[in-house]
Write a protein that holds these residues in place. Structure first.
Motif, PDB file in Angstrom:
ATOM      1  N   TRP A 180       2.607 -62.993 -20.522  1.00  0.00           N
ATOM      2  CA  TRP A 180       3.114 -62.458 -21.780  1.00  0.00           C
ATOM      3  C   TRP A 180       2.349 -61.207 -22.179  1.00  0.00           C
ATOM      4  O   TRP A 180       1.123 -61.172 -22.135  1.00  0.00           O
ATOM      5  CB  TRP A 180       3.000 -63.500 -22.892  1.00  0.00           C
ATOM      6  N   LEU A 181       3.084 -60.173 -22.579  1.00  0.00           N
ATOM      7  CA  LEU A 181       2.506 -58.926 -23.064  1.00  0.00           C
ATOM      8  C   LEU A 181       3.044 -58.635 -24.461  1.00  0.00           C
ATOM      9  O   LEU A 181       4.237 -58.799 -24.716  1.00  0.00           O
ATOM     10  CB  LEU A 181       2.861 -57.762 -22.134  1.00  0.00           C
ATOM     11  N   THR A 182       2.169 -58.204 -25.344  1.00  0.00           N
ATOM     12  CA  THR A 182       2.587 -57.797 -26.687  1.00  0.00           C
ATOM     13  C   THR A 182       2.983 -56.331 -26.656  1.00  0.00           C
ATOM     14  O   THR A 182       2.220 -55.479 -26.210  1.00  0.00           O
ATOM     15  CB  THR A 182       1.452 -58.010 -27.695  1.00  0.00           C
ATOM     16  N   LEU A 183       4.180 -56.045 -27.114  1.00  0.00           N
ATOM     17  CA  LEU A 183       4.679 -54.670 -27.164  1.00  0.00           C
ATOM     18  C   LEU A 183       4.495 -54.151 -28.586  1.00  0.00           C
ATOM     19  O   LEU A 183       5.375 -54.304 -29.441  1.00  0.00           O
ATOM     20  CB  LEU A 183       6.150 -54.630 -26.749  1.00  0.00           C
TER      21      LEU A 183
ATOM     22  N   GLY B 280       7.303 -56.460 -30.372  1.00  0.00           N
ATOM     23  CA  GLY B 280       7.873 -57.698 -29.857  1.00  0.00           C
ATOM     24  C   GLY B 280       7.059 -58.166 -28.675  1.00  0.00           C
ATOM     25  O   GLY B 280       5.867 -57.853 -28.567  1.00  0.00           O
ATOM     26  N   ASP B 281       7.675 -58.897 -27.775  1.00  0.00           N
ATOM     27  CA  ASP B 281       6.972 -59.471 -26.635  1.00  0.00           C
ATOM     28  C   ASP B 281       7.767 -59.252 -25.358  1.00  0.00           C
ATOM     29  O   ASP B 281       8.998 -59.130 -25.378  1.00  0.00           O
ATOM     30  CB  ASP B 281       6.758 -60.976 -26.833  1.00  0.00           C
ATOM     31  N   LEU B 282       7.033 -59.241 -24.243  1.00  0.00           N
ATOM     32  CA  LEU B 282       7.644 -59.162 -22.927  1.00  0.00           C
ATOM     33  C   LEU B 282       7.060 -60.274 -22.070  1.00  0.00           C
ATOM     34  O   LEU B 282       5.837 -60.422 -21.976  1.00  0.00           O
ATOM     35  CB  LEU B 282       7.357 -57.809 -22.280  1.00  0.00           C
ATOM     36  N   ALA B 283       7.927 -61.077 -21.476  1.00  0.00           N
ATOM     37  CA  ALA B 283       7.506 -62.137 -20.557  1.00  0.00           C
ATOM     38  C   ALA B 283       7.897 -61.731 -19.147  1.00  0.00           C
ATOM     39  O   ALA B 283       9.036 -61.342 -18.900  1.00  0.00           O
ATOM     40  CB  ALA B 283       8.158 -63.469 -20.928  1.00  0.00           C
TER      41      ALA B 283
END
Length: 345
Positions: free
Chosen positions: A20-23, A71-74
């Motif tokens: 998971w990365l926080t954008l 948002g988030d990136l998985a």
């Protein structure tokens, strides 16, 4: 020099945890591109294909940063038979759109991004599923094979997110394809961190290697196998689509629910801890009737969710459904996981 996060050993049938990365700013877009490229290289994808993946990831991540303000990136790996696909899911709670398909029209690009537009992104991805609701947010799930050909729509999808977004996840999911449907499992190791992950990971090994397909018998096998761990809550469900039913057995606080356009139905679980305090198992059968999907989730996701605020979500793939529920119902103080299965043929 940035240290790239490396995902764990690639396991079959969607069981590897997601990164998971926080954008939250423009620099996160470059970070997402580098992390995705690293995984593509690890999967053995060609340089050309890796470059195409980077283009799509940059477009999706830029949209989240510029239009949803974060948002988030998985990022993860899914298996379709003998094929490994790289999967990217962009998730936001931004303004959304009433007509996201208009952005997929060739020649339309999103403001401030690479300018390729989502139409080109759809052509470069093996599959691209877009779902958006005004004032709720947008989800984009892209999957990539090593070539640009098509792939069958998945019937099963999952997302797992560790507490805090990093480190080992105490939740694990796995599934097997059967002649009559699917066999799926979600295990929530007690607590979180490496010890919880050891318990749920061992449960995954049992499901993937056992000769049996009976949910009750599988739970008994898992109980014996994880006795030396801290234990887990586990739900196992066999979906028999042609027969119009599910057979399930569940111990602990993993939730299972059949959903459709009408009222959802919860599958009953028994109290206990697999590996330590196992009740006398009851295997139960439930008719599918008008159910369109089965949802399993750990207690890191509130069981008070509904689909009322997600119009049309059941018309999308199970990956979008899993992402929407994780976004809207995760409690953020525990590991969280959702597994969704399309139950209608």
């Amino acid at each position: 020099m940035e240290a790239l996060t490396v995902l764990g050993e690639i396991a079959p049938n969607g069981t590897e945890g997601d990164l998971w990365l926080t954008l939250d700013d423009v620099s996160a877009v470059a970070r997402a591109r580098r992390q995705t490229a690293a995984l593509a290289h690890r999967l053995g994808f060609s340089e050309t294909r890796t470059g195409e993946i980077e283009i799509v990831v940059s477009e999706l991540a830029s949209n989240v940063v510029k239009h949803a303000r974060g948002g988030d990136l998985a990022i993860g790996v899914v298996r379709r038979g003998e094929t490994s696909l790289l999967r990217v899911v962009a998730i936001d709670s931004g303004p959304g759109s009433r007509d996201i398909e208009a952005l997929v029209t060739d020649g339309v690009s999103t403001s401030g991004t690479l300018g390729i537009g989502l139409g080109a992104a759809r052509r470069l991805a093996t599959s691209l599923d877009l779902y958006s609701v005004p004032a709720v947010g947008t989800i984009a799930e892209a999957q990539f094979a090593d070539d640009s050909g098509s792939a069958p729509a998945p019937a099963v999808a999952s997302l797992t997110r560790p507490l805090g977004g990093t480190g080992p996840c105490g939740d694990a999911v796995a599934y097997r394809e059967l002649p009559e449907g699917h066999l799926v499992m979600l295990a929530d190791g007690l607590g979180h961190g490496p010890l919880a992950a050891a318990a749920s990971g061992r449960a995954v090994e049992v499901l993937l290697t056992s000769a049996t397909t009976g949910p009750g018998a599988l739970l008994a096998e898992i109980h014996r196998a994880i006795g030396s761990t801290r234990g887990a809550a586990v739900a196992v469900v066999r979906i028999e689509a042609d027969a119009g039913r599910v057979v399930h057995a569940s111990v602990g606080n993993v939730s299972a629910r059949l959903v459709g356009h009408g009222r959802s139905r919860t599958l009953a679980a028994q109290p206990g801890i697999v590996g330590h305090r196992m009740p006398r198992l009851r295997e139960q059968t439930e008719a599918l009737n008008d159910a369109l999907a089965l949802v399993l989730h750990s207690d890191g996701v509130s069981d008070k969710w509904t689909l009322a605020g997600l119009p049309g979500v059941l018309g999308h793939g199970p990956g979008v459904l899993a992402a929407a529920l994780l976004r809207d119902a995760a409690v953020h103080r525990d590991d969280a996981s959702v597994l969704a299965v399309r139950t209608a043929r």
